[in-house]
Design an enzyme around this catalytic site. Sequence first.
Site, mmCIF file in Angstrom:
data_model
loop_
_atom_site.group_PDB
_atom_site.id
_atom_site.type_symbol
_atom_site.label_atom_id
_atom_site.label_comp_id
_atom_site.label_asym_id
_atom_site.label_seq_id
_atom_site.Cartn_x
_atom_site.Cartn_y
_atom_site.Cartn_z
ATOM 1 N N ASP A 67 0.646 -1.297 -0.105
ATOM 2 C CA ASP A 67 0.022 -0.023 0.021
ATOM 3 C C ASP A 67 0.758 1.147 0.091
ATOM 4 O O ASP A 67 2.073 1.174 -0.046
ATOM 5 C CB ASP A 67 -0.954 0.059 1.222
ATOM 6 C CG ASP A 67 -0.235 -0.584 2.675
ATOM 7 O OD1 ASP A 67 1.097 -0.499 2.494
ATOM 8 O OD2 ASP A 67 -0.907 -0.623 3.526
ATOM 9 N N HIS A 137 -7.324 -4.545 10.199
ATOM 10 C CA HIS A 137 -7.117 -4.045 8.734
ATOM 11 C C HIS A 137 -5.687 -4.725 8.262
ATOM 12 O O HIS A 137 -5.089 -5.240 9.282
ATOM 13 C CB HIS A 137 -7.228 -2.785 8.299
ATOM 14 C CG HIS A 137 -6.036 -1.916 8.629
ATOM 15 N ND1 HIS A 137 -6.246 -0.731 9.419
ATOM 16 C CD2 HIS A 137 -4.707 -1.956 8.739
ATOM 17 C CE1 HIS A 137 -5.116 -0.108 9.789
ATOM 18 N NE2 HIS A 137 -4.013 -0.691 9.297
HETATM 19 C C1 GLP Z 1 -0.626 0.535 8.796
HETATM 20 C C2 GLP Z 1 -0.097 -0.239 7.459
HETATM 21 C C3 GLP Z 1 -0.436 -1.725 7.562
HETATM 22 C C4 GLP Z 1 0.238 -2.249 8.758
HETATM 23 C C5 GLP Z 1 -0.601 -1.664 9.816
HETATM 24 C C6 GLP Z 1 0.027 -1.941 11.311
HETATM 25 O O1 GLP Z 1 -1.833 1.279 8.678
HETATM 26 N N1 GLP Z 1 -1.034 0.224 6.110
HETATM 27 O O2 GLP Z 1 -0.173 -2.516 6.307
HETATM 28 O O3 GLP Z 1 0.043 -3.536 8.976
HETATM 29 O O4 GLP Z 1 -0.736 -0.192 9.771
HETATM 30 O O5 GLP Z 1 1.123 -1.305 11.537
HETATM 31 P P1 GLP Z 1 2.175 -1.424 12.701
HETATM 32 O O6 GLP Z 1 2.716 -2.602 12.448
HETATM 33 O O7 GLP Z 1 3.060 -0.163 12.798
HETATM 34 O O8 GLP Z 1 1.400 -1.727 14.009
#
Ligand code: GLP
Length: 242
Positions: A67, A137
């Site tokens: 993304d 998500h």
């Molecule tokens: C973001 C990304 C995701 C990621 C998620 C968790 O919004 N778009 O791909 O998995 O948040 O992020 P983190 O690993 O910093 O908790």
Amino acid sequence: MKIIIANDYDEVSRLAYGVIKNTVLANPNAVLGLATGSSPVGIYKLMAEDCARGEVSYKNVKTVNLDEYVGLPKDHEQSYKRFMQDNLFNRIDILPENTHLPDGTASDLQAECSRYDALVASLKPDVQLLGIGRNGHIAFNEPGTPFDSNTHTITLEESTRVANAKYFSSLNEVPRKAITLGIKGIMSAKRLLLVANGTEKSDAIARALGGPVDESCPASILQKHGDVVVVLDKNAASKLKF
Ligand code: GLP
């Protein structure tokens, strides 16, 4: 689904990196699906260290990322392109032309979505690394995204913007839209590798792995994939019922 529970972030990173390392050693032309966020940073550090020691080469590896924010310049320090360059691509021997992300600066975002779907379909990732949002998500597929979605632009949930605000100088700076590989594209990877750390992920993990497969929790679709490895620290696993 194989669920591995580790003691802490470092062990999660080490075990998850093992899956990636084995993939590349078995197939030096492997296609890796990569992710951003704090969860994969430790894995990328291990990839860079091993590459510097000459143990693994990425010269023939291709990557596709999940993304990108819409509207941030590519070299903005919080763009996912920049994140990948700083945390991984500039630290391993991968060829820049073999690294792919959706382009959140494209003037025709619809055309960009179609281009990205076609690219991912042609590359067929061997393994797709995933983090998970607190609301369940995956990539930027927010709750309610249809399971058969292709690459699309999405309006970020306020809770996602708040969670990501720590990387920006203020909440206001966090983009409101993103372009994300759809759930269909994610599920097309041969293997999925989900990593999560911390109690703030425990509800999402419990719903994703132990709850009903429902679009209100995008990560629950992983239950329908035939080859999934999940690596959690104890805290993220703390609400699992099995
Ligand atoms: C973001 C990304 C995701 C990621 C998620 C968790 O919004 N778009 O791909 O998995 O948040 O992020 P983190 O690993 O910093 O908790």
